[in-house]
Design a protein around this motif. Structure first.
Motif, PDB file in Angstrom:
ATOM      1  N   THR A   1       0.843  -1.169   0.054  1.00 52.22           N
ATOM      2  CA  THR A   1      -0.005  -0.070   0.113  1.00 52.22           C
ATOM      3  C   THR A   1       0.980   1.155  -0.048  1.00 52.22           C
ATOM      4  O   THR A   1       0.676   1.890  -0.853  1.00 52.22           O
ATOM      5  CB  THR A   1      -1.040  -0.192   1.304  1.00 52.22           C
ATOM      6  N   SER A   2       1.904   1.144   0.837  1.00 53.14           N
ATOM      7  CA  SER A   2       2.668   2.594   0.882  1.00 53.14           C
ATOM      8  C   SER A   2       3.689   2.405  -0.460  1.00 53.14           C
ATOM      9  O   SER A   2       3.797   3.640  -0.797  1.00 53.14           O
ATOM     10  CB  SER A   2       3.716   2.687   2.214  1.00 53.14           C
TER      11      SER A   2
ATOM     12  N   LEU B   1       4.494   5.455  -5.542  1.00 52.48           N
ATOM     13  CA  LEU B   1       4.176   5.536  -6.973  1.00 52.48           C
ATOM     14  C   LEU B   1       3.426   6.382  -7.306  1.00 52.48           C
ATOM     15  O   LEU B   1       3.705   6.929  -8.572  1.00 52.48           O
ATOM     16  CB  LEU B   1       4.062   3.974  -7.583  1.00 52.48           C
ATOM     17  N   ARG B   2       1.931   6.373  -7.015  1.00 48.36           N
ATOM     18  CA  ARG B   2       1.116   7.455  -7.403  1.00 48.36           C
ATOM     19  C   ARG B   2       1.654   8.725  -7.383  1.00 48.36           C
ATOM     20  O   ARG B   2       1.844   9.642  -8.070  1.00 48.36           O
ATOM     21  CB  ARG B   2      -0.164   7.309  -6.434  1.00 48.36           C
ATOM     22  N   SER B   3       2.208   9.010  -6.146  1.00 47.13           N
ATOM     23  CA  SER B   3       3.071  10.335  -5.999  1.00 47.13           C
ATOM     24  C   SER B   3       4.056  10.860  -7.081  1.00 47.13           C
ATOM     25  O   SER B   3       4.059  11.943  -7.737  1.00 47.13           O
ATOM     26  CB  SER B   3       3.392  10.703  -4.442  1.00 47.13           C
ATOM     27  N   PHE B   4       4.947   9.793  -7.242  1.00 41.54           N
ATOM     28  CA  PHE B   4       6.263   9.886  -7.986  1.00 41.54           C
ATOM     29  C   PHE B   4       5.628  10.167  -9.446  1.00 41.54           C
ATOM     30  O   PHE B   4       6.143  11.055 -10.218  1.00 41.54           O
ATOM     31  CB  PHE B   4       7.116   8.574  -7.764  1.00 41.54           C
TER      32      PHE B   4
ATOM     33  N   HIS C   1       1.219   9.477 -15.297  1.00 35.05           N
ATOM     34  CA  HIS C   1      -0.106   8.607 -15.313  1.00 35.05           C
ATOM     35  C   HIS C   1      -0.771   8.525 -16.609  1.00 35.05           C
ATOM     36  O   HIS C   1      -1.083   7.734 -17.292  1.00 35.05           O
ATOM     37  CB  HIS C   1      -1.128   9.296 -14.296  1.00 35.05           C
ATOM     38  N   GLN C   2      -0.474   9.745 -17.446  1.00 35.39           N
ATOM     39  CA  GLN C   2      -1.069   9.481 -18.985  1.00 35.39           C
ATOM     40  C   GLN C   2      -0.600   8.398 -19.955  1.00 35.39           C
ATOM     41  O   GLN C   2      -1.213   7.790 -20.734  1.00 35.39           O
ATOM     42  CB  GLN C   2      -0.983  10.884 -19.633  1.00 35.39           C
TER      43      GLN C   2
END
Length: 106
Positions: free
Chosen positions: A8-9, A14-17, A24-25
């Motif tokens: 989860t962390s 990774l989402r933040s990075f 993300h695109q």
């Protein structure tokens, strides 16, 4: 960056990075699977001509290189699961249960 101690962390990091870089695109399931495949092949490359004994006794340098490739595979797999909304721990638990039925102990 917060400590990465579990999937989860890792996912959140990774989402933040990726968000900070507007990546993300590009992270469609198709692209992530292709990248995952490339990284898995790079991992295979480290063992391609090794004997079983050599594969069990990596030099410190080779072990570091293998660790980097394992990280790349885990990163892309985590991102793929996130994009598809699949909980990898739950999926693994389900798959282990299926395998237990398919391959019972002797």
């Amino acid at each position: 960056m917060n400590a990465i101690t579990d999937l989860t962390s890792l996912r959140d990091a990774l989402r933040s990075f990726c968000s900070a870089r507007d990546w993300h695109q590009y992270h469609t399931p198709k692209n992530l699977v292709m990248a995952l495949s490339v990284e898995a092949a790079e991992l295979v490359e480290h063992f391609q001509w090794a004997t079983a004994e050599e594969s069990l006794n990596l030099t410190p340098q080779k072990r570091g290189e293998v660790a980097d490739e394992i990280a790349d595979v885990l990163i892309y797999l985590t991102e793929l699961a996130d994009v598809l909304g699949i909980d990898p721990i739950s999926a693994a638990r389900t798959k282990i249960a299926k395998n237990a039925l398919k391959y019972p102990p002797p």
